[in-house]
Design an enzyme around this catalytic site. Structure first.
Site, PDB file in Angstrom:
ATOM      1  N   GLU A  90       3.402  -0.469  -3.847  1.00 59.48           N
ATOM      2  CA  GLU A  90       3.066   0.713  -4.646  1.00 59.48           C
ATOM      3  C   GLU A  90       3.148   1.968  -3.787  1.00 59.48           C
ATOM      4  O   GLU A  90       2.628   2.007  -2.673  1.00 59.48           O
ATOM      5  CB  GLU A  90       1.657   0.569  -5.235  1.00 59.48           C
ATOM      6  N   CYS A 153      -6.992  -1.600 -10.294  1.00 57.26           N
ATOM      7  CA  CYS A 153      -6.184  -1.585  -9.068  1.00 57.26           C
ATOM      8  C   CYS A 153      -5.867  -0.157  -8.644  1.00 57.26           C
ATOM      9  O   CYS A 153      -5.992   0.208  -7.479  1.00 57.26           O
ATOM     10  CB  CYS A 153      -4.882  -2.353  -9.272  1.00 57.26           C
ATOM     11  N   HIS A 179       0.953  -4.804  -5.451  1.00 60.18           N
ATOM     12  CA  HIS A 179       0.733  -5.681  -6.600  1.00 60.18           C
ATOM     13  C   HIS A 179       1.472  -6.997  -6.373  1.00 60.18           C
ATOM     14  O   HIS A 179       2.613  -7.007  -5.882  1.00 60.18           O
ATOM     15  CB  HIS A 179       1.215  -5.025  -7.901  1.00 60.18           C
TER      16      HIS A 179
HETATM   17  N1  PCA Z   1      -5.084  -6.432 -11.348  1.00 57.88           N
HETATM   18  C1  PCA Z   1      -5.613  -5.369 -12.177  1.00 57.88           C
HETATM   19  C2  PCA Z   1      -7.049  -5.233 -11.748  1.00 57.88           C
HETATM   20  C3  PCA Z   1      -7.367  -6.427 -10.923  1.00 57.88           C
HETATM   21  C4  PCA Z   1      -6.063  -7.056 -10.666  1.00 57.88           C
HETATM   22  O1  PCA Z   1      -5.884  -8.045  -9.927  1.00 57.88           O
HETATM   23  C5  PCA Z   1      -4.803  -4.082 -12.125  1.00 57.88           C
HETATM   24  O2  PCA Z   1      -3.573  -4.153 -11.911  1.00 57.88           O
HETATM   25  O3  PCA Z   1      -5.350  -2.995 -12.279  1.00 57.88           O
END
Ligand code: PCA
Length: 222
Positions: A90, A153, A179
């Protein structure tokens, strides 16, 4: 909480966070990867892996505690994003909460800032292009991503970058967000990556970040 492994006091610390399951899922690969790598020595550093609650307020509070306690030189926060085919490095954290579903504490903020008065966005401090090159060289799928969404996140990512940018005690600390894809059992009909591959890939990404860490450039390029 997961405490740093004892006996490595001389090593500098890398903080790796993942999240608890949320949204009805029984597992979250990000928390499982953080637990699997907790206590691992990596490129002269000790990796401290911690699972954060998937809740807006509690996750951010825990992150701030951990930054103070562990005093890491590198912070890599991770979460799962179903539909990603590989690790998504990201580049941008937004000062925006717009939750598509309630968090694990029942909170669902809509169209609010993560931190009132803070800038609209922060770039990642990670050397995302060097990390992507290293991941590809090791045979792992990896992409650059321009949005971590507007759920928990992104809130943790934004708070991390805001803390590293503004708090003198965190000066020089490098950080950012990755991610992870779903596990095969979580997403039988869509893209996924086995847990062992995710663990190996995150270790490669962290080693590359340590090797290429320099003062931040826009969007975490390098
Ligand atoms: N993914 C979510 C919140 C916790 C996670 O593992 C997100 O992408 O915001």
């Amino acid at each position: 909480m997961t405490d740093p492994a004892p006996g490595h006091a001389a090593l500098r610390h890398v903080l790796l966070t993942g999240f608890e399951p949320f949204g009805g899922d029984a597992v979250n690969p990000s928390g499982a990867v953080a637990q699997a790598l907790n206590g691992t020595p990596l490129a002269g550093h000790l990796l401290v892996g911690v699972t954060l609650p998937t809740a807006f307020a509690a996750s951010v509070e825990r992150l701030h505690q951990l930054l103070g306690q562990i005093q890491p030189v590198l912070v890599v926060c991770t979460g799962v994003a179903k539909g990603r085919t590989g690790l998504a490095l990201e580049r941008v954290a937004l000062n925006l909460l717009d939750a598509p579903l309630p968090d694990n504490a029942g909170q669902q903020p809509v169209d609010q800032p993560v931190r009132p008065g803070a800038p609209p966005a922060h770039f990642s401090g990670l050397p995302v292009k060097a990390m992507q090159r290293a991941l590809h060289a090791h045979g792992h799928a990896a992409e650059l991503s321009l949005s971590a969404g507007s759920y928990v996140c992104n809130a943790v990512f934004f708070e991390l970058m805001e803390a590293l940018a503004t708090r003198p005690e965190h000066r020089g600390v490098v950080g950012g967000f990755i991610h992870l894809p779903a596990l095969p059992a979580q997403h039988p009909t869509g893209p996924s990556m086995a847990l062992a591959d995710q663990v190996a890939a995150v270790a490669v990404a962290i080693e590359a970040a340590l090797a290429h860490a320099q003062p931040s450039v826009p969007g975490g390029a390098r």
